[in-house]
Design a protein around this motif. Sequence first.
Motif, PDB file in Angstrom:
ATOM      1  N   LEU A 166       0.812  -1.215   0.000  1.00 39.75           N
ATOM      2  CA  LEU A 166       0.000   0.000   0.000  1.00 39.75           C
ATOM      3  C   LEU A 166       0.846   1.265   0.000  1.00 39.75           C
ATOM      4  O   LEU A 166       0.586   2.205  -0.746  1.00 39.75           O
ATOM      5  CB  LEU A 166      -0.950   0.000   1.195  1.00 39.75           C
ATOM      6  N   ILE A 179       2.523   1.784  -3.430  1.00 38.07           N
ATOM      7  CA  ILE A 179       1.528   2.171  -4.436  1.00 38.07           C
ATOM      8  C   ILE A 179       1.098   3.618  -4.223  1.00 38.07           C
ATOM      9  O   ILE A 179       1.017   4.410  -5.165  1.00 38.07           O
ATOM     10  CB  ILE A 179       0.313   1.229  -4.369  1.00 38.07           C
ATOM     11  N   SER A 180       0.835   3.975  -2.966  1.00 32.73           N
ATOM     12  CA  SER A 180       0.400   5.339  -2.653  1.00 32.73           C
ATOM     13  C   SER A 180       1.485   6.358  -2.965  1.00 32.73           C
ATOM     14  O   SER A 180       1.195   7.468  -3.412  1.00 32.73           O
ATOM     15  CB  SER A 180      -0.010   5.435  -1.180  1.00 32.73           C
ATOM     16  N   ARG A 205       1.268   6.909  -6.661  1.00 34.39           N
ATOM     17  CA  ARG A 205       0.026   7.594  -7.032  1.00 34.39           C
ATOM     18  C   ARG A 205       0.036   9.049  -6.580  1.00 34.39           C
ATOM     19  O   ARG A 205      -0.535   9.915  -7.249  1.00 34.39           O
ATOM     20  CB  ARG A 205      -1.178   6.878  -6.426  1.00 34.39           C
ATOM     21  N   ASP A 218      -3.771   2.013  -9.995  1.00 43.46           N
ATOM     22  CA  ASP A 218      -5.128   2.136  -9.457  1.00 43.46           C
ATOM     23  C   ASP A 218      -5.806   0.773  -9.356  1.00 43.46           C
ATOM     24  O   ASP A 218      -6.577   0.518  -8.425  1.00 43.46           O
ATOM     25  CB  ASP A 218      -5.955   3.080 -10.338  1.00 43.46           C
ATOM     26  N   ALA A 243      -4.484  -0.730  -6.195  1.00 47.83           N
ATOM     27  CA  ALA A 243      -5.048  -0.024  -5.044  1.00 47.83           C
ATOM     28  C   ALA A 243      -6.498  -0.433  -4.826  1.00 47.83           C
ATOM     29  O   ALA A 243      -6.945  -0.625  -3.677  1.00 47.83           O
ATOM     30  CB  ALA A 243      -4.947   1.485  -5.259  1.00 47.83           C
ATOM     31  N   TRP A 249      -8.603  -2.030  -1.645  1.00 46.60           N
ATOM     32  CA  TRP A 249      -9.829  -1.407  -1.160  1.00 46.60           C
ATOM     33  C   TRP A 249     -10.964  -2.425  -1.080  1.00 46.60           C
ATOM     34  O   TRP A 249     -11.708  -2.496  -0.094  1.00 46.60           O
ATOM     35  CB  TRP A 249     -10.214  -0.264  -2.095  1.00 46.60           C
ATOM     36  N   GLU A 295      -5.349   6.252   1.430  1.00 44.99           N
ATOM     37  CA  GLU A 295      -4.429   5.454   2.243  1.00 44.99           C
ATOM     38  C   GLU A 295      -4.801   5.523   3.724  1.00 44.99           C
ATOM     39  O   GLU A 295      -4.791   4.506   4.425  1.00 44.99           O
ATOM     40  CB  GLU A 295      -2.987   5.913   2.042  1.00 44.99           C
TER      41      GLU A 295
END
Length: 219
Positions: A84, A87-88, A91, A161, A164, A168, A212
Amino acid sequence: MTSLTGVITGTESMAERSYRILRDRLIMMDIAPGDPINEAQLAVDLDMGRTPIREALKRLEVDHLVVSYPRRGTFATGVDITELAAISEMRLVLEPLASRRAAEHRGGAYRGELERTMSAILSLDLSGDRRELMEYDLEVHRLIYRAAQNQHLQETLVRLDNLATRIWCMVLDRLPDLHGHIAEHATLIKLILDGDADEAEQLAAKHVIGFEKTIRSVL
């Protein structure tokens, strides 16, 4: 929202159709993490031969959505929460850039589609089905990436995305404010249509940070 329904619009190859449908099944957890991918069954389900499915699976492996093992087969990848942060981090750099570029073009060729999507979000029953809300989230992001008019940026962000969104979906039932997160998209689209690049960039960054924090709050 054709990409999540399996409906074909325009000219689309069988391999592309297979890729699109399988990608979204994997993202939305219709194919659960760790599940084996049965090519024969998919060929029946999608009404096509195995060749386009195999081509799609090769692309999905590049997307880190499936993994193949010699003599064992192909499986949906697991969802690794430890990814996470990475990835964040990506992004947070690229999502604001895409929103800025889309706003500089005021949506460009996608202006009409952005307007229709904004209207659809504003008329959504935000207390309704969470899966439908997640499908809108995916489609809004993909539309903004296209409106940025940078193919390399678009392809990178779609992959990020997708990953991500799988994270989620894993905690979807526990998310406290999914509705507010989706409603925020209407504001972002309005900023893009108005050509307010600075505000669009800032809201996109806020959106990623909020995502996040929300995920971590339920883990």
